[in-house]
Design a protein around this motif. Structure first.
Motif, PDB file in Angstrom:
ATOM      1  N   GLY A  15     -27.903   8.232   3.266  1.00 19.37           N
ATOM      2  CA  GLY A  15     -27.799   9.404   2.338  1.00 19.37           C
ATOM      3  C   GLY A  15     -26.193   9.907   2.569  1.00 19.37           C
ATOM      4  N   ILE A  18     -23.737   7.201   1.214  1.00 17.39           N
ATOM      5  CA  ILE A  18     -23.732   7.491  -0.514  1.00 17.39           C
ATOM      6  C   ILE A  18     -22.969   8.729  -0.821  1.00 17.39           C
ATOM      7  N   VAL A  19     -23.143   9.754  -0.168  1.00 18.05           N
ATOM      8  CA  VAL A  19     -22.454  11.180  -0.513  1.00 18.05           C
ATOM      9  C   VAL A  19     -20.816  10.778  -0.115  1.00 18.05           C
ATOM     10  N   SER A  62     -24.035  11.341  -5.798  1.00 18.71           N
ATOM     11  CA  SER A  62     -24.187  12.389  -4.816  1.00 18.71           C
ATOM     12  C   SER A  62     -25.614  12.658  -4.922  1.00 18.71           C
ATOM     13  N   GLY A  65     -27.546  10.438  -2.833  1.00 16.24           N
ATOM     14  CA  GLY A  65     -27.524  10.644  -1.384  1.00 16.24           C
ATOM     15  C   GLY A  65     -28.001  11.971  -1.110  1.00 16.24           C
ATOM     16  N   VAL A  94     -33.169   7.470  -4.955  1.00 17.34           N
ATOM     17  CA  VAL A  94     -31.818   6.850  -4.824  1.00 17.34           C
ATOM     18  C   VAL A  94     -31.567   5.841  -5.782  1.00 17.34           C
TER      19      VAL A  94
END
Length: 119
Positions: A15, A18-19, A62, A65, A94
């Motif tokens: 997470g 991904i952010v 976002s 994530g 996700v």
């Protein structure tokens, strides 16, 4: 507790990654590379298409994530069986968010191409 932690840690790391990628995408700092990014025929047409597509897709990325980070937190607090369900739900979330991001990126590139037709 071992199941919860071994479930939460990878979810948290994925997470956060991904952010971070979404933040780099939004700022235009994510250049074309061989490791991360939305690889559709639209975003791979050129550097400008890559930048425009990724900037447009930053919000759904976002959200994906953040959903994984929330699933990691839930995995710690809901017990062993609940940790597995938190992981399943987080992973499904996700996947949906990244599919939406790919569609958003493609549409942004298509709009760019429509606004600036090739000579």
């Amino acid at each position: 507790m071992l199941v919860a932690l071994s479930t939460a840690v990878p979810l948290l790391l994925a997470g956060a990654l991904i952010v971070w990628i979404a933040a780099r995408s939004a700022s235009g700092a994510l250049t074309r590379n061989s490791w991360v990014g939305i690889r559709t025929s639209a975003t791979l047409r050129g550097d400008e298409e890559w930048r425009i597509g990724h900037a447009a897709a930053a919000v759904p990325m976002s959200a994906g994530g953040i959903g994984l980070i929330a699933a990691a937190a839930a995995a710690v607090f809901v017990g062993e069986e609940g940790a597995v369900w938190a992981a399943v739900i987080g992973c499904a979330w996700v996947v949906v968010c990244l599919l939406i991001a790919a569609v958003v990126a493609g549409r942004a590139v298509d709009r760019m191409d429509a606004d600036h037709p090739a000579p």
